[in-house]
Write a protein that holds these residues in place. Sequence first.
Motif, PDB file in Angstrom:
ATOM      1  N   TRP A  52     -20.537  64.606  20.885  1.00  0.00           N
ATOM      2  CA  TRP A  52     -20.109  63.051  20.513  1.00  0.00           C
ATOM      3  C   TRP A  52     -21.284  62.760  19.597  1.00  0.00           C
ATOM      4  O   TRP A  52     -22.367  62.881  19.280  1.00  0.00           O
ATOM      5  CB  TRP A  52     -20.520  62.450  21.625  1.00  0.00           C
ATOM      6  CG  TRP A  52     -20.583  60.888  21.539  1.00  0.00           C
ATOM      7  CD1 TRP A  52     -19.573  60.069  21.381  1.00  0.00           C
ATOM      8  CD2 TRP A  52     -21.512  59.875  21.479  1.00  0.00           C
ATOM      9  NE1 TRP A  52     -19.720  58.770  21.409  1.00  0.00           N
ATOM     10  CE2 TRP A  52     -20.858  58.651  21.571  1.00  0.00           C
ATOM     11  CE3 TRP A  52     -22.729  59.868  21.718  1.00  0.00           C
ATOM     12  CZ2 TRP A  52     -21.591  57.400  21.185  1.00  0.00           C
ATOM     13  CZ3 TRP A  52     -23.483  58.693  21.744  1.00  0.00           C
ATOM     14  CH2 TRP A  52     -23.007  57.446  21.386  1.00  0.00           C
ATOM     15  N   LYS A  53     -20.503  62.008  18.443  1.00  0.00           N
ATOM     16  CA  LYS A  53     -21.201  61.526  17.314  1.00  0.00           C
ATOM     17  C   LYS A  53     -20.546  60.077  17.077  1.00  0.00           C
ATOM     18  O   LYS A  53     -19.196  59.958  16.974  1.00  0.00           O
ATOM     19  CB  LYS A  53     -21.031  62.217  16.081  1.00  0.00           C
ATOM     20  CG  LYS A  53     -21.839  63.570  16.271  1.00  0.00           C
ATOM     21  CD  LYS A  53     -21.351  64.604  14.868  1.00  0.00           C
ATOM     22  CE  LYS A  53     -22.200  65.776  14.748  1.00  0.00           C
ATOM     23  NZ  LYS A  53     -22.005  66.506  15.939  1.00  0.00           N
ATOM     24  N   PRO A  54     -21.553  59.154  17.234  1.00  0.00           N
ATOM     25  CA  PRO A  54     -20.902  57.554  17.151  1.00  0.00           C
ATOM     26  C   PRO A  54     -20.492  57.398  15.745  1.00  0.00           C
ATOM     27  O   PRO A  54     -20.902  57.738  14.587  1.00  0.00           O
ATOM     28  CB  PRO A  54     -22.364  56.915  17.503  1.00  0.00           C
ATOM     29  CG  PRO A  54     -23.409  57.596  17.208  1.00  0.00           C
ATOM     30  CD  PRO A  54     -22.816  59.065  17.436  1.00  0.00           C
ATOM     31  N   THR A  55     -19.460  56.729  15.513  1.00  0.00           N
ATOM     32  CA  THR A  55     -18.827  56.078  14.284  1.00  0.00           C
ATOM     33  C   THR A  55     -18.535  54.684  14.330  1.00  0.00           C
ATOM     34  O   THR A  55     -18.518  54.118  13.103  1.00  0.00           O
ATOM     35  CB  THR A  55     -17.417  56.807  14.174  1.00  0.00           C
ATOM     36  OG1 THR A  55     -16.660  56.486  15.282  1.00  0.00           O
ATOM     37  CG2 THR A  55     -17.407  58.297  14.102  1.00  0.00           C
ATOM     38  N   THR A  56     -18.939  53.970  15.285  1.00  0.00           N
ATOM     39  CA  THR A  56     -18.623  52.575  15.242  1.00  0.00           C
ATOM     40  C   THR A  56     -20.142  51.986  15.104  1.00  0.00           C
ATOM     41  O   THR A  56     -20.978  52.478  15.585  1.00  0.00           O
ATOM     42  CB  THR A  56     -17.891  51.983  16.363  1.00  0.00           C
ATOM     43  OG1 THR A  56     -18.622  52.091  17.416  1.00  0.00           O
ATOM     44  CG2 THR A  56     -16.479  52.474  16.407  1.00  0.00           C
ATOM     45  N   GLY A  59     -21.362  52.007  18.870  1.00  0.00           N
ATOM     46  CA  GLY A  59     -21.687  53.256  19.440  1.00  0.00           C
ATOM     47  C   GLY A  59     -23.073  53.826  18.626  1.00  0.00           C
ATOM     48  O   GLY A  59     -23.687  54.524  19.356  1.00  0.00           O
ATOM     49  N   LEU A  62     -25.798  51.971  20.542  1.00  0.00           N
ATOM     50  CA  LEU A  62     -25.973  52.691  22.015  1.00  0.00           C
ATOM     51  C   LEU A  62     -26.587  54.070  21.778  1.00  0.00           C
ATOM     52  O   LEU A  62     -27.553  54.361  22.387  1.00  0.00           O
ATOM     53  CB  LEU A  62     -24.345  52.929  22.389  1.00  0.00           C
ATOM     54  CG  LEU A  62     -24.491  53.579  23.999  1.00  0.00           C
ATOM     55  CD1 LEU A  62     -25.027  52.984  24.799  1.00  0.00           C
ATOM     56  CD2 LEU A  62     -22.907  54.021  24.274  1.00  0.00           C
ATOM     57  N   ALA A  63     -26.098  55.003  20.783  1.00  0.00           N
ATOM     58  CA  ALA A  63     -26.948  56.095  20.407  1.00  0.00           C
ATOM     59  C   ALA A  63     -28.695  55.938  20.231  1.00  0.00           C
ATOM     60  O   ALA A  63     -29.403  56.620  20.907  1.00  0.00           O
ATOM     61  CB  ALA A  63     -26.317  56.808  19.280  1.00  0.00           C
TER      62      ALA A  63
END
Length: 93
Positions: A52-56, A59, A62-63
């Motif tokens: 999982w890698k946040p893009t938004t 996100g 959250l990370a």
Amino acid sequence: MTPFRISTASETISFECPPQLRERLLTSDYDRREFILQAIVEKLDRDWRAGWKPTTIPGLRLAELSEAGKAERSPLLSEEEFERALSQRRDGR
């Protein structure tokens, strides 16, 4: 999609099957059972959380919060420690 049924000595399963996949499964030179079992095993073995890698922006936030909270969450309590902490909180009310 049309329902597709597969019977074996151990279990019968039924699932919605896209036409292009159904055509491949129905060919006589293809081991249907092995194909389905391998696909399920691969899916279950995949660790989706590791990739999982946040893009938004939410996100990413959250990370960032999750990473910052790791120190507060570690080390994890054992079951006995958890029960003790829970009973202390209940008694403190």
